[in-house]
Enzyme design. Structure first.
Site, PDB file in Angstrom:
ATOM      1  N   HIS A  16       0.841  -1.204   0.000  1.00  0.00           N
ATOM      2  CA  HIS A  16       0.000   0.000   0.000  1.00  0.00           C
ATOM      3  C   HIS A  16       0.876   1.254   0.000  1.00  0.00           C
ATOM      4  CE1 HIS A  16      -2.937  -2.741   2.322  1.00  0.00           C
ATOM      5  NE2 HIS A  16      -3.451  -2.570   1.120  1.00  0.00           N
ATOM      6  N   LYS A  40     -18.020  -6.550   7.731  1.00  0.00           N
ATOM      7  CA  LYS A  40     -16.832  -7.350   7.399  1.00  0.00           C
ATOM      8  C   LYS A  40     -15.933  -7.439   8.632  1.00  0.00           C
ATOM      9  CE  LYS A  40     -13.207  -7.601   3.889  1.00  0.00           C
ATOM     10  NZ  LYS A  40     -12.528  -6.851   2.845  1.00  0.00           N
ATOM     11  N   ARG A  89      -1.820  -5.823  -8.531  1.00  0.00           N
ATOM     12  CA  ARG A  89      -0.660  -6.675  -8.243  1.00  0.00           C
ATOM     13  C   ARG A  89      -0.416  -7.692  -9.353  1.00  0.00           C
ATOM     14  NH1 ARG A  89      -2.893  -7.982  -2.418  1.00  0.00           N
ATOM     15  NH2 ARG A  89      -4.647  -8.115  -3.830  1.00  0.00           N
ATOM     16  N   SER A 127      -2.729  -7.818   2.788  1.00  0.00           N
ATOM     17  CA  SER A 127      -2.973  -7.746   4.230  1.00  0.00           C
ATOM     18  C   SER A 127      -3.353  -9.125   4.764  1.00  0.00           C
ATOM     19  CB  SER A 127      -4.102  -6.755   4.528  1.00  0.00           C
ATOM     20  OG  SER A 127      -3.765  -5.477   4.064  1.00  0.00           O
TER      21      SER A 127
END
Ligand code: PNS
Length: 159
Positions: A16, A40, A89, A127
Site C-alpha cells: 500500500h 466485514k 498486483r 494484508s
C-alpha cells in the site's frame, strides 16, 4: 489534482505504501480512504487502521487519511474529486478491479479509476497474507512498517 486511494487497509502494508508514495509524486494530494464496513470482520478497528496509516505516512505532507461508509463514488464526489487510484498486483486482481472500476464509472461517469502496477517486490503482498504469516509466527518485518508489526504484537498475533 487530488485523488482518493480507497481500501480496507487491515493493516497497511509496504505494498500500500508503495502505491501511496508513487501517487503523491504525481498528484497534489492523496486521500487514503479506509472503508468502514461493519459487516466485514477485521483485525483492526477503523480507528486503529487510520492511526497506523497516519503513523506510516507521517512524513508525507500531501497525504491525508480519512474513512468512508457506503458507496465509494459518493464519498469521492463529496470530496469534489474525480479520480480513484488503485494498485494492481497480478492478473488475479484484474478481473475484480475491472468490475469495480466499471461499476463505479457506471454509478458516476465523471469518476475514473487509475491503476498503478504494484512494485514487483510487493506483487505477492496482501494484508490477508500478512495476517496469515503473523498468525503462525512468521517474520513480517519486511512486509509491514514497524508500527504495524508492534500493533500486531499487541493483538497477540505475533510474539
Ligand atoms: O482493500 P480492498 O478491500 O480491496 O478495498 C475494496 C474497496 C474498499 C475499494 C471496495 O470494497 C469499495 O469501494 N467499497 C465501497 C462500497 C462500494 O462503493 N461498492 C461498489 C464498488 S463496485
Amino acid at each position: 489534482m487530488a485523488v482518493v486511494y480507497p481500501g480496507s487497509f487491515d493493516p497497511v502494508t509496504y505494498g500500500h505504501l508503495d502505491i501511496i508514495k508513487r501517487s503523491r509524486r504525481k498528484f497534489d494530494k492523496v486521500i487514503v480512504a479506509v472503508l468502514n464496513n461493519p459487516s466485514k470482520k477485521a483485525l483492526f478497528s477503523v480507528e486503529e487502521r487510520i492511526e497506523l496509516l497516519k503513523k506510516a505516512t507521517k512524513n508525507m505532507d500531501n497525504v491525508e487519511i480519512d474513512c468512508f461508509t457506503g458507496l465509494l463514488v459518493d464519498y469521492v464526489k463529496g470530496k469534489d474529486i474525480s479520480m480513484i487510484i488503485k494498485g494492481l498486483r497480478a492478473v488475479s486482481d484484474f478481473e475484480y478491479e475491472l468490475q469495480m472500476a466499471l461499476m463505479n464509472n457506471r454509478l458516476n461517469t465523471d469518476i475514473e479509476t487509475f491503476f498503478l502496477m504494484t512494485g514487483s517486490e510487493y506483487s505477492f503482498l496482501s494484508s490477508s497474507l500478512v495476517k496469515e504469516v503473523a498468525k503462525f509466527d512468521g517474520d513480517i518485518s519486511q512486509l509491514v512498517p514497524k508500527e504495524v508489526e508492534l500493533a500486531m504484537k499487541e493483538k497477540n498475533l505475533i510474539k
